[in-house]
Design an enzyme around this catalytic site. Structure first.
Site, PDB file in Angstrom:
ATOM      1  CG  ASP A  85      -2.156 -24.966   8.547  1.00 61.70           C
ATOM      2  OD1 ASP A  85      -1.737 -23.798   8.641  1.00 61.70           O
ATOM      3  OD2 ASP A  85      -1.635 -25.826   7.801  1.00 61.70           O
ATOM      4  CB  THR A 118       0.976 -10.191   0.451  1.00 65.74           C
ATOM      5  OG1 THR A 118       0.948  -9.655   1.764  1.00 65.74           O
ATOM      6  CG2 THR A 118       1.465  -9.133  -0.519  1.00 65.74           C
ATOM      7  CD  GLU A 160       0.197  -9.107   6.823  1.00 67.26           C
ATOM      8  OE1 GLU A 160       0.477  -8.476   7.850  1.00 67.26           O
ATOM      9  OE2 GLU A 160       1.044  -9.497   6.001  1.00 67.26           O
ATOM     10  CG  LEU A 175      -0.407  -8.332  11.112  1.00 72.23           C
ATOM     11  CD1 LEU A 175      -0.678  -9.783  11.463  1.00 72.23           C
ATOM     12  CD2 LEU A 175      -1.105  -7.398  12.090  1.00 72.23           C
ATOM     13  CE  LYS A 187       1.502  -6.727   2.686  1.00 71.00           C
ATOM     14  NZ  LYS A 187       1.679  -6.854   4.092  1.00 71.00           N
ATOM     15  CG  PHE A 210      10.200   2.044   7.786  1.00 71.89           C
ATOM     16  CD1 PHE A 210       9.384   2.080   8.911  1.00 71.89           C
ATOM     17  CD2 PHE A 210      10.504   0.828   7.233  1.00 71.89           C
ATOM     18  CE1 PHE A 210       8.881   0.917   9.463  1.00 71.89           C
ATOM     19  CE2 PHE A 210      10.006  -0.346   7.775  1.00 71.89           C
ATOM     20  CZ  PHE A 210       9.193  -0.294   8.881  1.00 71.89           C
ATOM     21  CB  CYS A 267       7.250  -8.641   4.248  1.00 75.22           C
ATOM     22  SG  CYS A 267       6.408  -9.772   5.365  1.00 75.22           S
ATOM     23  CE  LYS A 293       6.407 -12.878   0.766  1.00 76.76           C
ATOM     24  NZ  LYS A 293       4.997 -12.739   0.491  1.00 76.76           N
TER      25      LYS A 293
HETATM   26  C1  UGA Z   1       6.833  -5.407   6.951  1.00 79.22           C
HETATM   27  C2  UGA Z   1       5.913  -4.182   7.050  1.00 79.22           C
HETATM   28  O1  UGA Z   1       6.503  -3.210   7.922  1.00 79.22           O
HETATM   29  C3  UGA Z   1       4.534  -4.579   7.573  1.00 79.22           C
HETATM   30  O2  UGA Z   1       3.670  -3.446   7.578  1.00 79.22           O
HETATM   31  C4  UGA Z   1       3.951  -5.654   6.649  1.00 79.22           C
HETATM   32  O3  UGA Z   1       2.692  -6.114   7.110  1.00 79.22           O
HETATM   33  C5  UGA Z   1       4.897  -6.826   6.594  1.00 79.22           C
HETATM   34  O4  UGA Z   1       6.188  -6.390   6.118  1.00 79.22           O
HETATM   35  C6  UGA Z   1       4.315  -7.867   5.663  1.00 79.22           C
HETATM   36  O5  UGA Z   1       4.161  -7.571   4.487  1.00 79.22           O
HETATM   37  O6  UGA Z   1       3.899  -8.931   6.130  1.00 79.22           O
HETATM   38  P1  UGA Z   1       8.326  -6.831   8.675  1.00 79.22           P
HETATM   39  O7  UGA Z   1       8.866  -7.533   7.478  1.00 79.22           O
HETATM   40  O8  UGA Z   1       7.883  -7.627   9.853  1.00 79.22           O
HETATM   41  O9  UGA Z   1       7.046  -5.921   8.259  1.00 79.22           O
HETATM   42  O10 UGA Z   1       9.474  -5.891   9.183  1.00 79.22           O
HETATM   43  P2  UGA Z   1       9.811  -4.337   9.263  1.00 79.22           P
HETATM   44  O11 UGA Z   1       9.797  -3.924  10.679  1.00 79.22           O
HETATM   45  O12 UGA Z   1       9.000  -3.555   8.339  1.00 79.22           O
HETATM   46  O13 UGA Z   1      11.336  -4.358   8.779  1.00 79.22           O
HETATM   47  C7  UGA Z   1      11.723  -4.856   7.496  1.00 79.22           C
HETATM   48  C8  UGA Z   1      13.200  -4.712   7.283  1.00 79.22           C
HETATM   49  O14 UGA Z   1      13.538  -3.340   7.106  1.00 79.22           O
HETATM   50  C9  UGA Z   1      14.078  -5.204   8.413  1.00 79.22           C
HETATM   51  O15 UGA Z   1      15.151  -5.934   7.885  1.00 79.22           O
HETATM   52  C10 UGA Z   1      14.576  -3.943   9.080  1.00 79.22           C
HETATM   53  O16 UGA Z   1      15.814  -4.096   9.702  1.00 79.22           O
HETATM   54  C11 UGA Z   1      14.666  -3.006   7.895  1.00 79.22           C
HETATM   55  N1  UGA Z   1      14.571  -1.561   8.238  1.00 79.22           N
HETATM   56  C12 UGA Z   1      13.433  -1.061   8.755  1.00 79.22           C
HETATM   57  C13 UGA Z   1      15.664  -0.736   8.008  1.00 79.22           C
HETATM   58  O17 UGA Z   1      16.724  -1.168   7.517  1.00 79.22           O
HETATM   59  N2  UGA Z   1      15.549   0.605   8.308  1.00 79.22           N
HETATM   60  C14 UGA Z   1      14.424   1.137   8.820  1.00 79.22           C
HETATM   61  O18 UGA Z   1      14.389   2.357   9.059  1.00 79.22           O
HETATM   62  C15 UGA Z   1      13.333   0.289   9.061  1.00 79.22           C
END
Ligand code: UGA
Length: 429
Positions: free
Chosen positions: A30, A121, A151, A153, A204, A249, A260, A263
Site C-alpha cells: 500500500d 470492481t 470478489e 465478499l 461482478k 435478499f 458496494c 455505488k
Molecule cells: C455486497 C455483496 O453482497 C457482496 O457479494 C459484494 O462482494 C459486496 O457487496 C461488494 O461488492 O464488495 P455488502 O455491501 O458487504 O456486500 O453487504 P450486503 O450484506 O450485501 O448488504 C447490502 C445492503 O443490503 C445492506 O444495507 C443490507 O441491509 C441490505 N439488505 C440486504 C436488505 O435491505 N435486504 C436484504 O434482504 C439483504
C-alpha cells in the site's frame, strides 16, 4: 505460490490474508505508509470480525508481510492482484485513476512473467486498458497475462465468504493464466467458473445489481402488503421456497446501503449508458431504494402526527450489522430527513458511533439503547444488530415519552410489541 496484493483496503487486506491462510506467500502493498505501519504493528485499519487474529496468525507463520514498496512486491511474486479503490466520481462513474497508476507501476517493475489480476470492481473492458498501460510502461519484460477475479465478499462475513465462496470467477485470456489461477485457488472447495475477462468483469456488476434488484422488489412489494393487509415476511417466505427465487435478499427494510450496492448500481447504469443502453430497470431499483428510506420517516411522522420538535431515538447507524461502515448508510438519509422535518435526533450504534460522528457531527450520541430511549417520542430501528434483540423492552418503554416504535428491519413481532405497550410499525406488515 507467491502473491502480491496491491491495495490493503477492505478487499485487498481480506483477500491477501486469506490467500496466506490457504498456504500462499503473500506480500501486501500500500502506498499509505501509516496503514502499513499499523499493519506491521499487528493492528488493522478496518473493523472485520476475525481479521485481526487471522492477520496475526499468518504474519507469525511467515506467510504474510506488508510493504510500501511495489517494486519489491511485484518482483517476488507470480500473481499481482490489483485491489485498489475505485470510488465514485461526482457523476457516479468509478474513478479508475488508481488502477491506472498501479498498472504503470507494475509495468515498470516487471522482470519476468506475471499474472496481473483485477480484484477491484471495475467496468467491463477495464482489462483491455490494464493490458495497454502495463505494456506501455514495461521496461524489462513484456511477458504477462491480465485476468479478472472479482470478489464477492460481504462486510462482516468476509473471511468466511473468501474461504467458502459460492463460486470463484476467473476471467482469463490464456490457458497459462487459467492453469496458474486454478492452482492458486485449489485449496478453495467451490465451483470455479472460467470465462473471458469481459464476462468476469460483468459478472461482478451484474451480481450486485441483481441483488439490489431483489431488495427493491421486495421493498416495493412491502407497500402493496401494507395497502392490502398482507404480511411481507410471509410473502417472502412463500416466494423464497421456490428454488428459482430463493429466500436470500428478500428482507424488506429501510433500504440498502454500503459502499458496494449504491455505488455499483450507479456505475453499472453509467456503463450501460456508455455502451448505448438505457438500463431503466436499474434506475427504478435506485429510486425505490431512495423512497424506501424516506418511507421510514413518513411512518414515524404518521404515528406522531407532527415531527417538529419531537425527540427521535435511532437504533443502529452502520449500513448493516457487524460492521462500522457508514458509507451510504440508510441511517444518514433517514436522520437528515427527520431533522429537516424539525425532529431532534439521538442515536446509538454498537460500533459505528465514531465513524458516524464524522458524517453527522451534530446529533446526540448515546452509550446504550436505554439512553436512546430516554424521553424520546419514538424509536426508529435502522440497523438490525443482534444486541437489539435482547433488550429489556419494559425498561425501554418506561424510559420513553411516547411508546412509538418503528422497526425498519422487521426484527420484532407486531403482537408482542403491542402486548408490551408499544405503538408499533414494521415494514410491509
Ligand atoms: C455486497 C455483496 O453482497 C457482496 O457479494 C459484494 O462482494 C459486496 O457487496 C461488494 O461488492 O464488495 P455488502 O455491501 O458487504 O456486500 O453487504 P450486503 O450484506 O450485501 O448488504 C447490502 C445492503 O443490503 C445492506 O444495507 C443490507 O441491509 C441490505 N439488505 C440486504 C436488505 O435491505 N435486504 C436484504 O434482504 C439483504
Amino acid at each position: 505460490m507467491k502473491v502480491c496484493m496491491i491495495g490493503t483496503g477492505y478487499v485487498g487486506l481480506v483477500s491477501g490474508t486469506c490467500f496466506a491462510e490457504i498456504g500462499h506467500d503473500v506480500i501486501c502493498v500500500d502506498n499509505d505508509k501509516n496503514k502499513i505501519d499499523v499493519l506491521r504493528k499487528g493492528g488493522i485499519p478496518i473493523y472485520e470480525p476475525g481479521l485481526e487474529e487471522l492477520v496475526g496468525k499468518n504474519v507469525k507463520a511467515g506467510r504474510l508481510s506488508f510493504t510500501t514498496d511495489t517494486r519489491a512486491g511485484v518482483d517476488k511474486s507470480l500473481f499481482v492482484f490489483i485491489a485498489v479503490g475505485t470510488p465514485p466520481k461526482d457523476n457516479g462513474e468509478p474513478d479508475l485513476s488508481s488502477i491506472e497508476q498501479v498498472a504503470t507501476e507494475i509495468g515498470a517493475a516487471m522482470r519476468d512473467y506475471k499474472v496481473i489480476v483485477e480484484k477491484s470492481t471495475v467496468p467491463v473492458q477495464t482489462g483491455t486498458w490494464v493490458r495497454t498501460v502495463v505494456e506501455r510502461f514495461s521496461r524489462h519484460s513484456k511477458d504477462f497475462d491480465v485476468a479478472s477475479n472479482p470478489e464477492f465478499l460481504r462486510e462482516g462475513s468476509a473471511i468466511d465468504d473468501f474461504l467458502h465462496p459460492d463460486r470463484v470467477v476467473l476471467g482469463v485470456e490464456s490457458k497459462k493464466a487459467e492453469q496458474q489461477l486454478l492452482e492458486l485457488y485449489k485449496p478453495i472447495d467451490a465451483p470455479k467458473i472460467v470465462t473471458d475477462i469481459a464476462s468476469a468483469e460483468l459478472i461482478k456488476h451484474a451480481s450486485n445489481s441483481f441483488l439490489s434488484n431483489k431488495i427493491s422488489f421486495i421493498n416495493a412489494l412491502s407497500i402493496i402488503c401494507e395497502k392490502s393487509g398482507a404480511d411481507i415476511q410471509k410473502v417472502a417466505e412463500g416466494m423464497g421456497l421456490d428454488k428459482r427465487i430463493g429466500r436470500a435478499f428478500l428482507n424488506a427494510g429501510a433500504g440498502f446501503g454500503g459502499f458496494c450496492f449504491p455505488k455499483d448500481l450507479k456505475a453499472f447504469i453509467g456503463i450501460a449508458a456508455k455502451l448505448g443502453y438505457d438500463f431503466r430497470l436499474l434506475k427504478e431499483v435506485e429510486n425505490i431504494n431512495e423512497e424506501q428510506m424516506l418511507r421510514v420517516v413518513k411512518k414515524t411522522g404518521d404515528l406522531l402526527w407532527n415531527l417538529r420538535d419531537k425527540k427521535i431515538g435511532i437504533l443502529g447507524l452502520a449500513f448493516k450489522p457487524n460492521t462500522d461502515d457508514m458509507r451510504f448508510a440508510p441511517s444518514i438519509t433517514i436522520i437528515e430527513a427527520l431533522r429537516k422535518e424539525g425532529a431532534i435526533v439521538k442515536a446509538y450504534d454498537p460500533v459505528a458511533t465514531e465513524r458516524a460522528k464524522l458524517v453527522m457531527p451534530d446529533i446526540e450520541y448515546c452509550s446504550s439503547p436505554y439512553d436512546v430511549a430516554k424521553d424520546v417520542d419514538a424509536i426508529v430501528l435502522v440497523t438490525e444488530w443482534d444486541e437489539f434483540r435482547q433488550l429489556d423492552f419494559h425498561k425501554i418503554r418506561d424510559a420513553m415519552r411516547q411508546p412509538v416504535f418503528v422497526d425498519g428491519r422487521n426484527v420484532f413481532e407486531r403482537d408482542k410489541m403491542a402486548e408490551l405497550g408499544f405503538i408499533y410499525a414494521g415494514i410491509g406488515r
